[in-house]
Design a protein around this motif. Structure first.
Motif, mmCIF file in Angstrom:
data_model
loop_
_atom_site.group_PDB
_atom_site.id
_atom_site.type_symbol
_atom_site.label_atom_id
_atom_site.label_comp_id
_atom_site.label_asym_id
_atom_site.label_seq_id
_atom_site.Cartn_x
_atom_site.Cartn_y
_atom_site.Cartn_z
ATOM 1 N N HIS A 46 0.821 -1.213 0.000
ATOM 2 C CA HIS A 46 0.000 0.000 0.000
ATOM 3 C C HIS A 46 0.859 1.269 0.000
ATOM 4 O O HIS A 46 0.378 2.343 -0.346
ATOM 5 C CB HIS A 46 -0.902 0.039 1.239
ATOM 6 N N HIS A 50 2.035 2.728 2.705
ATOM 7 C CA HIS A 50 1.808 3.524 3.904
ATOM 8 C C HIS A 50 1.576 2.609 5.106
ATOM 9 O O HIS A 50 1.431 1.394 4.949
ATOM 10 C CB HIS A 50 0.629 4.493 3.727
ATOM 11 N N HIS A 84 -0.194 0.967 8.425
ATOM 12 C CA HIS A 84 -1.507 0.589 8.950
ATOM 13 C C HIS A 84 -1.473 0.640 10.474
ATOM 14 O O HIS A 84 -0.417 0.667 11.071
ATOM 15 C CB HIS A 84 -1.892 -0.804 8.466
ATOM 16 N N HIS A 116 -6.806 -0.944 8.162
ATOM 17 C CA HIS A 116 -7.352 0.389 8.365
ATOM 18 C C HIS A 116 -8.392 0.679 7.296
ATOM 19 O O HIS A 116 -8.529 -0.047 6.337
ATOM 20 C CB HIS A 116 -6.235 1.447 8.353
ATOM 21 N N HIS A 168 -9.651 2.639 4.295
ATOM 22 C CA HIS A 168 -9.122 3.489 3.230
ATOM 23 C C HIS A 168 -10.096 4.556 2.788
ATOM 24 O O HIS A 168 -9.794 5.365 1.927
ATOM 25 C CB HIS A 168 -8.708 2.643 2.024
HETATM 26 ZN ZN ZN Z 1 -3.470 0.679 3.282
#
Ligand code: ZN
Length: 162
Positions: free
Chosen positions: A149, A151, A153, A159, A161
């Motif tokens: 992703h 980034h 979590h 998480h 989105h």
């Molecule tokens: Zn993500």
């Protein structure tokens, strides 16, 4: 664990300008977690944090070119008030979404004089040196999902989105 590419790094930070004014800080809230080496924080700060460890305190002064960019005078323009129809009240400090030749951009109203409004398309921190005080709270390897992703979590490993 040392900060390296693909580390998930949790920091407390305070950001000041050259006058010592606090621009942003995590001190009164949750620390910031980010994925190191993926451009999620400004380049000058990311580079300086590489190789540091949990518990380190790091002070970094980042030049504009490695922060939010140099100040670009060509992004400042004056438009007639009527070009902003649909906006009831226009006052300095407001942020507006403007359509430009390069696509949508957030602009700041910097001046209202008579029928003319001055809009500045620079990031509010463009042209500024950024003075960070960083406390490194945690460093861990990223999960496969986080890497895919790009980034971080949350603690539960997932998480929203949305
Ligand atoms: Zn993500």
């Amino acid at each position: 664990m040392i900060i390296a590419h693909d580390s998930v790094v949790t920091i407390h930070y305070t950001l000041k300008d050259d006058e010592g004014t606090v621009i942003d800080s995590s001190a009164s809230g949750e620390p910031l977690a980010y994925l190191h080496g993926h451009g999620n924080i400004v380049p000058g700060l990311e580079r300086e944090l590489t190789g540091h460890d949990i518990g380190d305190k790091v002070s970094v002064r980042v030049a504009p070119g490695e922060g939010y960019g140099e100040y670009d005078k060509t992004l400042v323009q004056s438009v007639p008030r009527r070009a902003l129809r649909g906006i009831k009240e226009v006052r300095p400090g407001m942020h507006l979404n403007a359509q430009t030749e390069e696509g949508p951009r957030t602009v700041t109203v910097t001046r209202v004089a008579g029928d003319m409004v001055t809009l500045d398309g620079n990031h509010p921190l463009a042209g500024k040196h950024l003075n960070f005080d960083i406390q490194i709270e945690d460093v861990r390897p990223a999960t496969e999902e986080e890497l895919s992703h790009g980034h971080v979590h949350g603690p539960q490993g997932h998480h929203d989105h949305g």
